[in-house]
Design an enzyme around this catalytic site. Structure first.
Site, PDB file in Angstrom:
ATOM      1  NE  ARG A  51      -0.657   1.923   3.551  1.00  0.00           N
ATOM      2  CZ  ARG A  51       0.492   2.606   3.706  1.00  0.00           C
ATOM      3  NH1 ARG A  51       1.625   2.012   3.992  1.00  0.00           N
ATOM      4  NH2 ARG A  51       0.489   3.925   3.575  1.00  0.00           N
ATOM      5  CB  ALA A  53       0.207   6.997  -3.714  1.00  0.00           C
ATOM      6  CG  ASP A 223      -3.322   8.129  -1.859  1.00  0.00           C
ATOM      7  OD1 ASP A 223      -3.173   8.591  -0.711  1.00  0.00           O
ATOM      8  OD2 ASP A 223      -3.067   6.949  -2.154  1.00  0.00           O
TER       9      ASP A 223
HETATM   10  O1  MRU Z   1      -4.865   3.203   1.781  1.00  0.00           O
HETATM   11  P1  MRU Z   1      -3.387   3.475   1.818  1.00  0.00           P
HETATM   12  O2  MRU Z   1      -2.726   3.012   3.076  1.00  0.00           O
HETATM   13  O3  MRU Z   1      -2.675   2.997   0.573  1.00  0.00           O
HETATM   14  O4  MRU Z   1      -3.308   5.065   1.802  1.00  0.00           O
HETATM   15  C1  MRU Z   1      -2.053   5.669   1.727  1.00  0.00           C
HETATM   16  C2  MRU Z   1      -2.071   7.125   1.958  1.00  0.00           C
HETATM   17  O5  MRU Z   1      -3.094   7.778   2.003  1.00  0.00           O
HETATM   18  C3  MRU Z   1      -0.735   7.780   2.002  1.00  0.00           C
HETATM   19  O6  MRU Z   1      -0.758   8.894   2.833  1.00  0.00           O
HETATM   20  C4  MRU Z   1      -0.375   8.213   0.571  1.00  0.00           C
HETATM   21  O7  MRU Z   1      -0.517   7.135  -0.317  1.00  0.00           O
HETATM   22  C5  MRU Z   1       0.980   8.730   0.483  1.00  0.00           C
HETATM   23  S1  MRU Z   1       2.179   7.418   0.575  1.00  0.00           S
HETATM   24  C6  MRU Z   1       3.681   8.121   0.387  1.00  0.00           C
END
Ligand code: MRU
Length: 339
Positions: A51, A53, A223
């Site tokens: 997980r 982004a 994201d």
């Molecule tokens: O659902 P997730 O855990 O993938 O969500 C991730 C986030 O919201 C992070 O803050 C975002 O992807 C930035 S990661 C560098």
């Protein structure tokens, strides 16, 4: 206990599989897994075993390169690539990385380049953010934006860890980040691994932490960022931005250019993933609410651009007016790191 970088690598190219650390088990177990089929690649992304982004972008890129070799039929490959591309809808990095690999004549080389570039971009983001972190800063962060979220050095957390290594002695207030506890499970763990002082709090404590604990700034990741600065990030980020504005605290978003979606004018066009009710009705494996409770479980929210003090990118710090500075970022040459 401390682990090696390779134990914790968010994504690795293992030759005949895409390797990853199963983030659902952290911090209590460090287990590496190998995805080889489209089912395994899609499931790893959808269940949040992989997980963050940028990390899902790198993982999807390797996944598609792997599937190209595994699937002889062009139709079967196209369908598999589409499943990987659409495994999660909100983070722009996944679709961007898959499209880039699909458009290349050497898919594996392209996936490796995406990974290398992520590592380099994260380092540049950390450098760019250094000037924004005062000595002894109390910093509030949300969700997880560290190395395991990017397959590099991290974005928002990368800035914080870099500032700590530069002797700035930050203290980080970590929102646990309901419902999946990326902050409680992952961010606190990564900060502990890096030797950065941290305090864990429930999401609802953010307001009083700003009021009574002397929070100097907030840094989060993203994201997807629209042309006007509207920013999709983990659910709860928008509330933090409103709180920060109320308390006169700077609110920074750290993200690579690949997280900007220059094709959308504002955040209303961002598809917000909604996840299953059990994530809210249970706390981990323990049922809490009535089983059939009606639930609203958006995984992300959209912070209006006017609440973002600045974006920290590999091209430097991007400040308002975003109507000018973000399109100018689009015009910058793409980041390329040679093999
Ligand atoms: O659902 P997730 O855990 O993938 O969500 C991730 C986030 O919201 C992070 O803050 C975002 O992807 C930035 S990661 C560098």
């Amino acid at each position: 206990m401390s682990f090696s970088e390779s134990d914790l690598a968010a994504v690795s190219w293992d030759g005949d599989a895409v390797g990853y650390v199963d983030q659902r088990l952290l911090p209590h177990e460090v287990r590496r897994e190998r995805a080889r089929t489209v089912d395994e690649i899609e499931a790893a992304i959808q269940t949040l075993a992989v997980r963050g982004a940028p990390a899902i972008g790198v993982f999807g890129a390797y996944g598609v390169a792997l599937l190209r070799d595994a699937l002889a039929s062009d139709d079967a490959f196209a369908q598999a690539a589409a499943r990987v591309r659409n495994a999660r809808p909100t983070a722009v990095n996944l679709a961007w990385a898959v499209d880039r690999v699909l458009g290349s004549s050497d898919m594996l080389a392209e996936a490796k380049a995406i990974h290398r570039e992520q590592i380099a971009m994260d380092a540049a983001i950390a450098d760019a953010g250094l000037e924004l972190i005062p000595k002894n800063a109390k910093i509030l962060t949300h969700c997880n934006t560290g190395p395991i979220a990017t397959a590099g050095g991290g974005t928002a957390l990368g800035v914080i860890i870099h500032a700590a290594r530069a002797g700035k002695k930050p203290h980080v207030f970590v929102d646990e980040t309901r419902p999946l506890l990326q902050g409680g499970r992952l961010t606190y763990f990564e900060l502990a691994q890096a030797g950065v002082e941290a305090t864990l709090q429930v999401d609802g404590a953010a307001a009083i932490a700003m009021q009574r604990k002397g929070i100097d700034l907030v840094i989060v990741g993203a994201d997807r960022i629209a042309r006007n600065g509207d920013t999709a990030n983990k659910i709860g980020t928008y509330g933090l931005a409103v709180l920060a504005a109320h308390h006169g605290i700077p609110f920074f978003v750290a993200a690579p250019r690949t997280t900007f979606d220059f094709s959308i004018a504002d955040g209303s066009a961002i598809h917000i993933e909604e996840r299953k009710a059990e994530e809210v009705t249970s706390f981990g494996p323990t049922a809490v609410a009535m089983k059939d409770a009606r639930v609203y479980n958006p995984a992300f929210d959209v912070t209006p651009g006017h609440l973002v003090t600045a974006f920290i990118t590999e091209y430097g710090v991007i400040r308002p007016p975003y109507a000018e500075s973000i399109p100018a970022l689009a015009d910058r040459p793409a980041w390329r790191v040679l093999a």
